[in-house]
Design an enzyme around this catalytic site. Structure first.
Site, PDB file in Angstrom:
ATOM      1  N   ASP A 157      18.015  43.525 -20.765  1.00 59.51           N
ATOM      2  CA  ASP A 157      18.809  42.310 -20.789  1.00 59.51           C
ATOM      3  C   ASP A 157      20.163  42.670 -21.399  1.00 59.51           C
ATOM      4  O   ASP A 157      20.262  43.631 -22.161  1.00 59.51           O
ATOM      5  CB  ASP A 157      18.105  41.244 -21.634  1.00 59.51           C
ATOM      6  CG  ASP A 157      18.937  39.991 -21.768  1.00 59.51           C
ATOM      7  OD1 ASP A 157      19.343  39.441 -20.732  1.00 59.51           O
ATOM      8  OD2 ASP A 157      19.194  39.566 -22.912  1.00 59.51           O
TER       9      ASP A 157
ATOM     10  N   ASP B  51      15.634  40.027 -25.736  1.00 60.69           N
ATOM     11  CA  ASP B  51      15.624  39.419 -27.063  1.00 60.69           C
ATOM     12  C   ASP B  51      15.525  37.907 -27.036  1.00 60.69           C
ATOM     13  O   ASP B  51      15.482  37.287 -28.086  1.00 60.69           O
ATOM     14  CB  ASP B  51      16.888  39.810 -27.836  1.00 60.69           C
ATOM     15  CG  ASP B  51      18.103  39.025 -27.365  1.00 60.69           C
ATOM     16  OD1 ASP B  51      18.218  38.783 -26.148  1.00 60.69           O
ATOM     17  OD2 ASP B  51      18.931  38.647 -28.210  1.00 60.69           O
TER      18      ASP B  51
ATOM     19  N   ASP C  43      14.035  36.043 -21.422  1.00 60.71           N
ATOM     20  CA  ASP C  43      13.518  37.365 -21.084  1.00 60.71           C
ATOM     21  C   ASP C  43      11.997  37.415 -21.090  1.00 60.71           C
ATOM     22  O   ASP C  43      11.407  38.380 -20.611  1.00 60.71           O
ATOM     23  CB  ASP C  43      14.024  38.412 -22.096  1.00 60.71           C
ATOM     24  CG  ASP C  43      15.528  38.367 -22.269  1.00 60.71           C
ATOM     25  OD1 ASP C  43      16.213  38.237 -21.247  1.00 60.71           O
ATOM     26  OD2 ASP C  43      16.000  38.452 -23.410  1.00 60.71           O
TER      27      ASP C  43
END
Length: 670
Positions: free
Chosen positions: A352, A565, A569
């Site tokens: 990400d 995080d 995600d």
């Protein structure tokens, strides 16, 4: 309550209700088994205690075999024979021939490894509760001419108008029907900057075709409204919104068993019954040949001891425990052996962007005055006007720009005693920019599109070219004009972490062949960050389900880890071969969903755990081949007459070798 009622099966892993100790019960039982075994062994080796060592070994049987026996019985009732069952038979055989300490150590080591892994895995099962907590339970609905009424979100209907007050969570998917403002969409899309929202031009058309509403009008349940009040037209029911789909994706992903689990199940399906059949054949052969029963039973027990997976049982747990302990000392939490093994075989890692490869907040990265001498005036003007705004981009200009202004003042030959000018009468133009008054002059700060709408002198050609160049490299740009004078442009972006590029290069050196960045940001912004940190591929403009699709695509060609995080995600992390969460910056959901968690925001922990897991995978394979090889040699040897003494000696030797090999992981260099 029956045994079946006391246990449930999730993805092939049996879990139990352990009473008042909860998930710790099996671990406590294993530690008690270890304690009484070591006490008995010490007394036996020192020649003290009389019958006490024997009693302690029997106690180790009870503590170490309790949960193993429960699982074995449950498996047998379901028509399955697992290693648990064979270990129990082997321990009983060891006791039958007087080798209580052999059976005790077998049960102790197996139960300890199994309990620690099961306890760690239990935390991940609470991720769904954390996800669900993001959605508001109630919503303010405006129906008719009366005041808004608070109702449960389950009662919302498509077409309802929901009032979202400033700094509260959006309760439903929909589009903005009235009001303007900015919405923090990072819980859903991962965008680093709150998105400006404006009403749709035609409410009826948007309700008829919600997909036609532009991104500047769409909102998602669970996102956080900014300082402006919004009226939201609901387009999805509570059980069908984006956040609900996130929860469903996590549930679906968690139900899949790992390749290691499937391999173990296939192996034990044939191994355990095969050993039991061999022992029965030996007993029958002895009876047919007229051999004394004592000799036949001795040979059969020798084969059972030889075939009992003592070294095999601890080959993986010993390596896992050593690696997990070393990882913990290095600031990394690993939730069990499966993610550790899988991570050691990875060839592809997906990242990400926001908060993982980047710091998660915009920074002032470029200051481009029209004339070099005008840098300080550009900064002073922008900081003075943006102090009046609570927009995250404005706050970034004030935070970073004020420091640069102060540094310039300190380094100047003469410091002005006059107080800095203060702007007033701020007016925000959503999606375009702001206008304020400073020392009697209008200050305009905004996008190039906004600048082109202003009367007066046009944007200078050189300034326009530089602004467009910054936009192409992923910067968010702000042109600044004071009165009729263009002062310059500012560039902002969510900057890469300082260690990101080095971490990616280190991963490539460790054998990671493909790095991919997945982001909810605009493709140009994502490309800029991807180039800066050395990504092989970059995918921008992704929603959570898009990230899941990308991870699925990557998994078709190689084992893939997902590093993230945030809540957005979680589905992609759960759907990857291994999900890794950034610790301090990560949400509770991401941490609970992930298989591995970096307890700090330092990306340099990622090459560390990658190297450690690769070493652990090699050691696990070495231990498995060694333990299987010993069994392959000892079984025919004992069937042909090798005694129990040599068989136990080889077993103990192989166990020591396996453990010593695993303990090398504790010395893994950071």
């Amino acid at each position: 309550m029956t045994e079946a009622e006391n246990a449930t099966t999730n993805g092939g892993v049996t879990t139990h209700r352990h009473g008042f100790l909860g998930e710790r019960a099996e671990l406590v039982s294993a530690l008690l088994a270890l304690t009484v075994y070591l006490t008995g062994l010490t007394l036996q080796l020192t020649g003290h205690g009389g019958p006490v060592p024997q009693a302690l070994f029997i106690a180790a049987y009870a503590f170490g075999g309790f949960f193993t026996l429960r699982e074995a019985l449950l498996a047998v009732r379901g028509g399955r024979f697992q290693v648990d069952f064979l270990m129990l038979v082997a321990a009983a055989g060891a006791a039958a021939i007087g080798r209580w300490e052999e059976g005790a150590v077998l049960l102790v080591l197996f139960s300890l490894g199994h309990a620690l892994e099961g306890y760690a895995m239990g935390r991940a099962r609470r991720s769904i509760e954390a996800l669900g907590a993001l959605a508001p339970r109630t919503a303010l609905v405006r129906r008719g001419a009366g005041a808004p009424v608070e109702v449960p979100v389950e009662e919302l209907a498509v077409g309802d108008t929901v009032v979202v007050r400033p700094h509260t969570r959006v309760p439903a998917d929909g589009f903005v029907a009235a009001g303007t403002g900015s919405v923090d969409q990072s819980p859903i899309t991962g965008e680093s900057v709150p998105a400006d929202k404006v009403p749709v031009a035609d409410r009826a058309a948007a309700l008829a075709d919600p997909g036609a509403a532009g991104p500047e009008s769409r909102v998602y349940a669970g996102t956080v409204n900014g300082s402006g009040a919004l009226d939201i037209a609901v387009t999805r029911l509570a059980g069908e919104n984006t956040l609900a789909r996130v929860v469903k994706l996590v549930q679906d992903a968690e139900e899949r068993t790992s390749p290691t689990q499937r391999f173990t199940e296939r192996f034990t399906k044939f191994f355990v019954p095969g050993v039991l059949v061999l022992v029965a054949v030996l007993l029958g052969a002895g009876a047919l040949t007229g051999e004394p029963f004592a000799d036949t039973f001795y040979r059969a027990m020798a084969v059972l001891v030889a075939a009992s997976p003592c070294a095999l049982a601890i080959a993986t747990p010993a390596a896992v425990l050593s690696a997990v302990g070393r990882a913990a000392r290095g600031g990394v939490l690993v939730k069990g052996g499966a993610p550790l093994e899988e991570f050691g075989r990875l060839r592809t890692i997906a990242f990400d962007k926001t908060g993982t490869l980047t710091e998660g907040r915009p920074r002032l990265t470029e200051i481009e005055p029209v004339h070099a001498a005008g840098r300080e005036e550009l900064l002073r003007t922008a900081v003075a006007a943006q102090r009046l705004s609570d927009h995250p981009l404005a706050q970034a200009v004030v935070r970073d720009g004020a420091g640069l202004v102060q540094a310039a003042v300190v380094s100047a030959d003469a410091v002005s005693e006059a107080a800095p000018s203060e702007a007033r009468n701020l007016r925000a133009l959503v999606g375009l920019g702001i206008v304020a008054e400073l020392d009697g002059e209008d200050v305009h700060i905004g996008s190039l599109a906004y600048a082109d709408t202003l009367a007066g002198p046009p944007v200078p050609a050189r300034l326009r070219a530089r602004t467009e160049e910054l936009a192409r490299t992923g910067r968010t740009t702000m042109l600044v004009r004071r009165g009729d004078r263009w002062l310059g442009t500012l560039g902002l972006m969510d900057a890469p972490r300082p260690e990101a590029a080095a971490a990616v290069a280190a991963l490539r050196g460790l054998g990671v062949q493909r790095t991919v960045m997945l982001s909810g940001d605009d493709q140009r912004v994502a490309d800029a960050v991807g180039r800066a940190v050395g990504m092989d591929e970059v995918r921008g403009g992704l929603l959570p389900e898009d990230k899941v699709a990308e991870v699925t695509r990557l998994r078709r060609t190689a084992r893939t880890a997902m590093i993230g995080d945030g809540v957005n995600d979680a589905p992609a992390m759960a759907g990857a071969t291994v999900g890794v969460a950034m610790g301090a910056a990560g949400s509770a959901v991401a941490l609970e969903t992930a298989d591995i968690a970096l307890m700090s925001d330092d990306l340099r922990r990622l090459p560390f755990i990658t190297g450690l897991s690769r070493r652990a995978s090699r050691i696990i394979r070495q231990n498995l081949w060694l333990s299987l090889g010993i069994v392959a040699v000892l079984v025919p040897a004992t069937a042909l007459g090798l005694g129990i003494g040599p068989a136990v000696l080889v077993h103990e030797g192989s166990t020591l070798v396996v453990v010593a090999n695993a303990l090398r992981l504790l010395r893994y260099a950071d």
